[in-house]
Motif scaffolding. Structure first.
Motif, PDB file in Angstrom:
ATOM      1  N   VAL A  36      -7.371   4.717   1.850  1.00 11.15           N
ATOM      2  CA  VAL A  36      -7.501   5.139   0.723  1.00 11.15           C
ATOM      3  C   VAL A  36      -7.350   4.237  -0.346  1.00 11.15           C
ATOM      4  O   VAL A  36      -6.142   4.817  -1.294  1.00 11.15           O
ATOM      5  CB  VAL A  36      -8.063   6.496   0.051  1.00 11.15           C
ATOM      6  CG1 VAL A  36      -9.250   6.830  -0.368  1.00 11.15           C
ATOM      7  CG2 VAL A  36      -8.092   7.336   1.576  1.00 11.15           C
ATOM      8  N   GLY A  37      -8.002   2.764  -1.120  1.00 10.97           N
ATOM      9  CA  GLY A  37      -7.669   2.448  -2.337  1.00 10.97           C
ATOM     10  C   GLY A  37      -8.474   3.154  -3.224  1.00 10.97           C
ATOM     11  O   GLY A  37      -8.957   4.056  -2.965  1.00 10.97           O
ATOM     12  N   PRO A  38      -7.962   2.667  -4.582  1.00 11.58           N
ATOM     13  CA  PRO A  38      -8.875   3.041  -6.213  1.00 11.58           C
ATOM     14  C   PRO A  38     -10.386   3.806  -5.625  1.00 11.58           C
ATOM     15  O   PRO A  38     -11.337   3.300  -5.055  1.00 11.58           O
ATOM     16  CB  PRO A  38      -9.025   1.801  -6.982  1.00 11.58           C
ATOM     17  CG  PRO A  38      -8.407   1.113  -6.101  1.00 11.58           C
ATOM     18  CD  PRO A  38      -8.038   1.283  -4.897  1.00 11.58           C
ATOM     19  N   GLU A  39     -10.521   5.126  -6.449  1.00 10.80           N
ATOM     20  CA  GLU A  39     -11.887   5.402  -6.226  1.00 10.80           C
ATOM     21  C   GLU A  39     -12.828   5.497  -5.182  1.00 10.80           C
ATOM     22  O   GLU A  39     -13.606   5.615  -4.654  1.00 10.80           O
ATOM     23  CB  GLU A  39     -13.294   4.412  -7.527  1.00 10.80           C
ATOM     24  CG  GLU A  39     -12.140   4.216  -8.927  1.00 10.80           C
ATOM     25  CD  GLU A  39     -13.114   3.919 -10.225  1.00 10.80           C
ATOM     26  OE1 GLU A  39     -14.524   3.393  -9.588  1.00 10.80           O
ATOM     27  OE2 GLU A  39     -12.646   2.953 -10.686  1.00 10.80           O
ATOM     28  N   VAL A  52       0.922  -1.197   0.219  1.00 12.55           N
ATOM     29  CA  VAL A  52      -0.015  -0.029  -0.153  1.00 12.55           C
ATOM     30  C   VAL A  52       0.437   1.767  -0.094  1.00 12.55           C
ATOM     31  O   VAL A  52       0.619   1.993  -0.671  1.00 12.55           O
ATOM     32  CB  VAL A  52      -1.029  -0.213   1.159  1.00 12.55           C
ATOM     33  CG1 VAL A  52      -1.644   1.103   1.450  1.00 12.55           C
ATOM     34  CG2 VAL A  52      -2.039  -1.084   0.735  1.00 12.55           C
ATOM     35  N   ASP A  53       1.727   1.601   0.558  1.00 14.14           N
ATOM     36  CA  ASP A  53       2.813   2.175   1.218  1.00 14.14           C
ATOM     37  C   ASP A  53       3.344   2.732  -0.175  1.00 14.14           C
ATOM     38  O   ASP A  53       4.016   3.800  -0.998  1.00 14.14           O
ATOM     39  CB  ASP A  53       4.017   2.235   2.118  1.00 14.14           C
ATOM     40  CG  ASP A  53       3.341   2.386   3.065  1.00 14.14           C
ATOM     41  OD1 ASP A  53       2.259   3.268   3.357  1.00 14.14           O
ATOM     42  OD2 ASP A  53       4.588   1.731   4.494  1.00 14.14           O
ATOM     43  N   GLU A  54       4.026   1.599  -0.794  1.00 13.25           N
ATOM     44  CA  GLU A  54       4.440   1.037  -2.156  1.00 13.25           C
ATOM     45  C   GLU A  54       3.800   1.984  -3.442  1.00 13.25           C
ATOM     46  O   GLU A  54       4.273   3.223  -4.535  1.00 13.25           O
ATOM     47  CB  GLU A  54       4.769   0.004  -2.992  1.00 13.25           C
ATOM     48  CG  GLU A  54       6.425  -0.574  -1.794  1.00 13.25           C
ATOM     49  CD  GLU A  54       7.750  -0.136  -2.428  1.00 13.25           C
ATOM     50  OE1 GLU A  54       8.113  -0.054  -3.620  1.00 13.25           O
ATOM     51  OE2 GLU A  54       8.161   0.519  -1.849  1.00 13.25           O
ATOM     52  N   PHE A 102     -12.710   4.369  -2.450  1.00 10.08           N
ATOM     53  CA  PHE A 102     -13.096   3.238  -0.936  1.00 10.08           C
ATOM     54  C   PHE A 102     -12.098   2.987  -0.034  1.00 10.08           C
ATOM     55  O   PHE A 102     -11.653   2.605  -0.501  1.00 10.08           O
ATOM     56  CB  PHE A 102     -13.719   1.771  -2.337  1.00 10.08           C
ATOM     57  CG  PHE A 102     -15.145   2.052  -3.340  1.00 10.08           C
ATOM     58  CD1 PHE A 102     -16.347   1.764  -2.089  1.00 10.08           C
ATOM     59  CD2 PHE A 102     -14.704   2.022  -3.939  1.00 10.08           C
ATOM     60  CE1 PHE A 102     -17.624   1.813  -2.614  1.00 10.08           C
ATOM     61  CE2 PHE A 102     -15.712   2.078  -5.211  1.00 10.08           C
ATOM     62  CZ  PHE A 102     -17.036   1.767  -3.798  1.00 10.08           C
ATOM     63  N   VAL A 103     -12.823   2.946   1.293  1.00  6.88           N
ATOM     64  CA  VAL A 103     -11.951   2.925   1.469  1.00  6.88           C
ATOM     65  C   VAL A 103     -11.403   1.539   2.580  1.00  6.88           C
ATOM     66  O   VAL A 103     -12.872   0.827   2.819  1.00  6.88           O
ATOM     67  CB  VAL A 103     -12.338   3.907   3.171  1.00  6.88           C
ATOM     68  CG1 VAL A 103     -11.494   3.866   4.391  1.00  6.88           C
ATOM     69  CG2 VAL A 103     -12.268   5.333   3.531  1.00  6.88           C
ATOM     70  N   TYR A 104     -10.327   0.367   2.999  1.00 10.19           N
ATOM     71  CA  TYR A 104     -10.158  -0.329   3.177  1.00 10.19           C
ATOM     72  C   TYR A 104      -9.575  -0.165   3.962  1.00 10.19           C
ATOM     73  O   TYR A 104      -8.414  -0.098   4.262  1.00 10.19           O
ATOM     74  CB  TYR A 104      -9.368  -1.158   1.720  1.00 10.19           C
ATOM     75  CG  TYR A 104     -10.047  -1.493   0.025  1.00 10.19           C
ATOM     76  CD1 TYR A 104     -10.656  -2.944  -0.055  1.00 10.19           C
ATOM     77  CD2 TYR A 104     -10.023  -0.662  -0.624  1.00 10.19           C
ATOM     78  CE1 TYR A 104     -11.355  -2.912  -0.966  1.00 10.19           C
ATOM     79  CE2 TYR A 104     -10.973  -0.892  -1.641  1.00 10.19           C
ATOM     80  CZ  TYR A 104     -11.206  -2.231  -1.551  1.00 10.19           C
ATOM     81  OH  TYR A 104     -12.181  -2.025  -2.568  1.00 10.19           O
ATOM     82  N   GLU A 105     -10.376  -1.136   4.907  1.00  3.58           N
ATOM     83  CA  GLU A 105      -9.373  -1.973   6.400  1.00  3.58           C
ATOM     84  C   GLU A 105      -8.702  -3.457   6.108  1.00  3.58           C
ATOM     85  O   GLU A 105      -9.711  -4.295   6.043  1.00  3.58           O
ATOM     86  CB  GLU A 105     -10.301  -1.894   7.621  1.00  3.58           C
ATOM     87  CG  GLU A 105     -10.184  -2.178   8.751  1.00  3.58           C
ATOM     88  CD  GLU A 105     -11.307  -2.053  10.316  1.00  3.58           C
ATOM     89  OE1 GLU A 105     -11.867  -2.310   9.759  1.00  3.58           O
ATOM     90  OE2 GLU A 105     -10.821  -1.772  11.195  1.00  3.58           O
ATOM     91  N   ILE A 106      -7.569  -3.565   6.308  1.00  2.00           N
ATOM     92  CA  ILE A 106      -7.524  -4.557   6.252  1.00  2.00           C
ATOM     93  C   ILE A 106      -6.822  -5.101   7.467  1.00  2.00           C
ATOM     94  O   ILE A 106      -6.322  -4.183   8.829  1.00  2.00           O
ATOM     95  CB  ILE A 106      -5.472  -4.575   5.436  1.00  2.00           C
ATOM     96  CG1 ILE A 106      -5.833  -4.321   4.081  1.00  2.00           C
ATOM     97  CG2 ILE A 106      -5.288  -6.319   5.575  1.00  2.00           C
ATOM     98  CD1 ILE A 106      -6.639  -4.474   3.565  1.00  2.00           C
ATOM     99  N   TYR A 107      -7.365  -5.996   8.269  1.00  2.00           N
ATOM    100  CA  TYR A 107      -7.149  -6.411   9.592  1.00  2.00           C
ATOM    101  C   TYR A 107      -7.037  -7.925   9.935  1.00  2.00           C
ATOM    102  O   TYR A 107      -6.588  -8.865   9.149  1.00  2.00           O
ATOM    103  CB  TYR A 107      -8.438  -5.996  10.584  1.00  2.00           C
ATOM    104  CG  TYR A 107      -9.559  -6.152  10.472  1.00  2.00           C
ATOM    105  CD1 TYR A 107     -10.111  -6.400   9.563  1.00  2.00           C
ATOM    106  CD2 TYR A 107     -10.058  -7.641  11.191  1.00  2.00           C
ATOM    107  CE1 TYR A 107     -11.246  -7.083   8.908  1.00  2.00           C
ATOM    108  CE2 TYR A 107     -11.375  -8.249  10.558  1.00  2.00           C
ATOM    109  CZ  TYR A 107     -12.111  -7.399   9.520  1.00  2.00           C
ATOM    110  OH  TYR A 107     -12.628  -8.311   9.215  1.00  2.00           O
TER     111      TYR A 107
END
Ligand SMILES: [Fe+2]
Length: 293
Positions: free
Chosen positions: A107-110, A83-85, A112-117
């Motif tokens: 914040v992903g494309p378009e 995600v950082d890259e 949409f917020v993604y939470e990875i957990y």
């Protein structure tokens, strides 16, 4: 079962202008149980976890975030690195809501917020209701489907199960379920979130519950070609769609090549009846503004 960095679809969090109506649909129509409630946020689940669906009272109807479960600590770290890259904006270095021990959000494309957990607390279903077994997948309608597919493959390590046309739609999986995220070219919305039941009988009962409320399924039961699932759909108060499905294709071969469908072959969409995609796809919920809820 998982082969990649994401082990399962976790949850969907939705902002709603009609909290009571949204919770009514989730509990009394779909059959989820309310597991927790705090400050205008209601947590709901079908499986034995703290939440698979979250509704938060808001001035907007919109998608708050999409929650995905990392396979393990190393996978969580690898996704964070990717995600950082890729240069996505981090919105939280911690989980966004209660019931989760470790994670981050971006914040992903378009938009949409993604939470990875990792490490959601358990909540054992004990009341023997009529609901589905678990959360299954989401269906997004990105403006740029090809770029969205690349994000899911390159950053989140999804595999492509089916392709419709050159770049009209992609069905992608993170485990044996044929799709955890489906992408169909559209206006930048989430079209539906989907819940797994055990038989078509449950889809019939969903139709009956809606009928008794003076409402209707918006589509189905239908047998899809892509994914093979039998599905029925209704519209929720936010304007998005909720799917109850059964008999989804399971893919145990991680290297199974994608099934490619011609745009002229509507059986990817409907194996039993006529094509009626335009009306159906007019529903949906857009990402919520990322200001104060
Ligand atoms: Fe679906």
């Amino acid at each position: 079962m998982s082969w990649g960095l994401i082990s399962e679809m976790g949850h969907v969090a939705i902002q709603t202008t009609r909290l009571d109506a949204s919770v009514f649909d989730a509990t009394q129509v779909l059959g989820l149980r309310e597991t927790d409630r705090e400050n205008g946020t209601v947590y709901l689940a079908a499986a034995d976890v703290h939440h698979e669906l979250v509704y938060t009272e808001s001035e907007h109807d919109g998608i708050d975030h999409i929650g995905l479960v990392a396979a393990d600590d190393a996978a969580l770290a690898e996704i964070r690195h990717r995600v950082d890259e890729a240069g996505f904006e981090i919105v939280s270095e911690r989980p966004l809501e209660k019931g989760i021990s470790e994670g981050f959000a971006f914040v992903g494309p378009e938009d949409f917020v993604y939470e990875i957990y990792l490490g959601m607390s358990r909540d054992v279903a004990s009341n023997g209701g009529f609901g589905p077994d678990r959360f299954g997948h989401i269906n997004l309608h990105p403006k740029n489907v090809e770029a969205y597919k690349d994000f899911l493959v390159e950053v989140l390590d999804f595999r492509i199960s089916d392709i419709i046309g050159d770049d009209f739609a992609f069905f992608l999986r993170c485990n044996a379920d044929h799709h955890g995220i489906a992408l169909i070219a559209g206006r930048g919305s989430m079209h539906h979130h989907a819940w797994q039941g055990q038989s078509i009988v449950e889809l019939g009962k969903l139709g009956d519950r809606l009928f008794r409320l003076g409402r209707r399924l918006v589509w189905g039961p239908v047998r899809h070609g892509a994914g093979h699932n039998i599905a029925a759909y209704f519209v929720e108060p936010t304007g998005g769609v909720i799917e109850l499905y059964t008999d989804l294709e399971q893919i145990y071969d991680d290297s199974r090549p994608p099934v490619v469908w011609s745009m002229d072959d509507n059986r990817w969409f409907n194996r039993w009846g006529v094509y009626n995609g335009e009306d159906f796809r007019s529903h949906g919920t857009f990402p919520a503004p990322r200001t104060k809820k």
